[in-house]
Write an enzyme that holds these catalytic residues in place. Structure first.
Site, PDB file in Angstrom:
ATOM      1  N   ASN A 181      47.041  46.561  45.971  1.00 25.48           N
ATOM      2  CA  ASN A 181      46.469  45.410  45.274  1.00 25.48           C
ATOM      3  C   ASN A 181      44.988  45.691  45.041  1.00 25.48           C
ATOM      4  O   ASN A 181      44.185  45.639  45.965  1.00 25.48           O
ATOM      5  CB  ASN A 181      46.662  44.149  46.117  1.00 25.48           C
TER       6      ASN A 181
ATOM      7  N   LYS B  42      42.959  43.902  43.398  1.00 24.59           N
ATOM      8  CA  LYS B  42      42.203  42.648  43.346  1.00 24.59           C
ATOM      9  C   LYS B  42      41.214  42.675  42.168  1.00 24.59           C
ATOM     10  O   LYS B  42      41.544  43.212  41.108  1.00 24.59           O
ATOM     11  CB  LYS B  42      41.511  42.391  44.688  1.00 24.59           C
TER      12      LYS B  42
ATOM     13  N   HIS C 208      49.249  35.108  47.065  1.00 23.13           N
ATOM     14  CA  HIS C 208      48.317  35.798  47.951  1.00 23.13           C
ATOM     15  C   HIS C 208      47.380  34.779  48.598  1.00 23.13           C
ATOM     16  O   HIS C 208      47.014  33.783  47.973  1.00 23.13           O
ATOM     17  CB  HIS C 208      47.512  36.838  47.167  1.00 23.13           C
TER      18      HIS C 208
ATOM     19  N   GLU D 125      44.353  34.694  49.106  1.00 27.07           N
ATOM     20  CA  GLU D 125      43.101  34.439  48.390  1.00 27.07           C
ATOM     21  C   GLU D 125      43.322  33.441  47.260  1.00 27.07           C
ATOM     22  O   GLU D 125      42.434  32.645  46.944  1.00 27.07           O
ATOM     23  CB  GLU D 125      42.534  35.760  47.873  1.00 27.07           C
TER      24      GLU D 125
ATOM     25  N   GLU E 236      51.005  38.819  55.336  1.00 24.37           N
ATOM     26  CA  GLU E 236      49.593  39.170  55.437  1.00 24.37           C
ATOM     27  C   GLU E 236      48.859  38.106  56.254  1.00 24.37           C
ATOM     28  O   GLU E 236      48.495  37.056  55.716  1.00 24.37           O
ATOM     29  CB  GLU E 236      48.965  39.259  54.040  1.00 24.37           C
TER      30      GLU E 236
ATOM     31  N   GLY F 279      41.000  42.475  54.988  1.00 23.41           N
ATOM     32  CA  GLY F 279      39.643  42.931  54.726  1.00 23.41           C
ATOM     33  C   GLY F 279      38.685  42.802  55.888  1.00 23.41           C
ATOM     34  O   GLY F 279      37.479  42.981  55.730  1.00 23.41           O
TER      35      GLY F 279
ATOM     36  N   SER G 110      44.407  45.099  56.512  1.00 21.68           N
ATOM     37  CA  SER G 110      43.650  46.194  57.130  1.00 21.68           C
ATOM     38  C   SER G 110      44.521  47.403  57.453  1.00 21.68           C
ATOM     39  O   SER G 110      44.342  48.065  58.479  1.00 21.68           O
ATOM     40  CB  SER G 110      42.920  45.702  58.388  1.00 21.68           C
TER      41      SER G 110
END
Length: 247
Positions: free
Chosen positions: A9, A11, A91, A93, A161, A167, A207
């Site tokens: 991904n 992003k 996702h 985010e 996730e 991240g 990660s």
């Protein structure tokens, strides 16, 4: 037997120059033993599809409607027309930044499936939810609400996730990953039956990097990974793919 998958991904990263990384990745894995999917920003979709050389290309989101007055949005049909074969949905985010609900993710997934795209449906708990002991409750609720009835192994991937691991460099223990993935498989079995549930691939994301990929891929019911930052460079993503191929 479920075929392993390494998904990247990108992003909101990458301009045309980034396509060189895609070409390098294709050169490093001309006949991969695992499937490879790269989801670049929408501005690169058509060019990435042309440069992919055996690597599948996906979008990062789609609208639930086929067309209409939705400025800035893309439909599943548009993604498919640009060369995508899959799309990431739900996702964390987007759930956090855009307030997406399970119902909205489910509607998007149905739209994607209707166009022949594979829906990569993301779920995961926040740090507060994990510390409160609600990880499986959150995972179960998101899974039930985000995955539509037509889900099969051919049109659906589930990516676990944990939000607190994306991240951050923090990674759940192998036991924690196994607990969630085994739980997800059991929940899918209860809803769809053994045949369908066993065909749906479960990815881990958060990660993942070359140094920890092999041990994560050895965990029960982990069929691959959804990788963020480490997928931007072929030199970083290639060892993760190699580890998956060897698992």
């Amino acid at each position: 037997m479920r075929r392993k998958l390494a998904a990247g991904n990108w992003k909101m990263n990458g301009t045309g120059a980034a396509l060189a990384e895609l070409a390098a990745l294709a050169e490093s894995h001309p006949a991969p033993a695992a499937d490879i999917l790269i989801c670049p920003p929408a501005t690169l979709l058509s060019r990435a599809a042309e440069a992919a050389r055996g690597i599948a290309i996906g979008g990062q989101d789609c609208h639930a409607k086929a067309s209409g007055a939705h400025t800035g949005d893309l439909s599943a049909a548009m993604l498919k027309d640009a060369g995508a074969s899959a799309v990431i949905l739900g996702h964390s985010e987007r759930r956090a930044d855009h307030g997406e609900t399970d119902a909205q993710v489910c509607a998007k997934a149905e739209a994607a499936m209707a166009e022949g795209l594979t829906a990569v449906i993301c779920i995961g708990e926040t740090l507060a939810e994990r510390e409160a002991g609600n990880t499986l409750k959150v995972a179960g609720t998101q899974l039930a609400g985000s995955v539509p009835a037509p889900a099969t192994g051919a049109n659906t991937l589930i990516a676990y996730e944990p939000v607190w691991a994306i991240g951050t460099g923090k990674v759940p223990t192998l036991e924690q990953i196994a607990e969630v993935h085994d739980f997800l498989r059991a929940e899918l079995t209860a809803r769809f039956g053994t045949g369908t549930a066993d065909s749906i691939r479960l990815l881990y994301g958060g990660s993942v990097k070359p140094s920890n990929a092999a041990e994560i891929f050895a965990v029960s019911n982990v069929d691959g990974a959804l990788v963020g930052g480490a997928s931007l460079k072929a030199a970083d993503f290639s060892p993760i793919i190699t580890a998956l191929e060897a698992s």
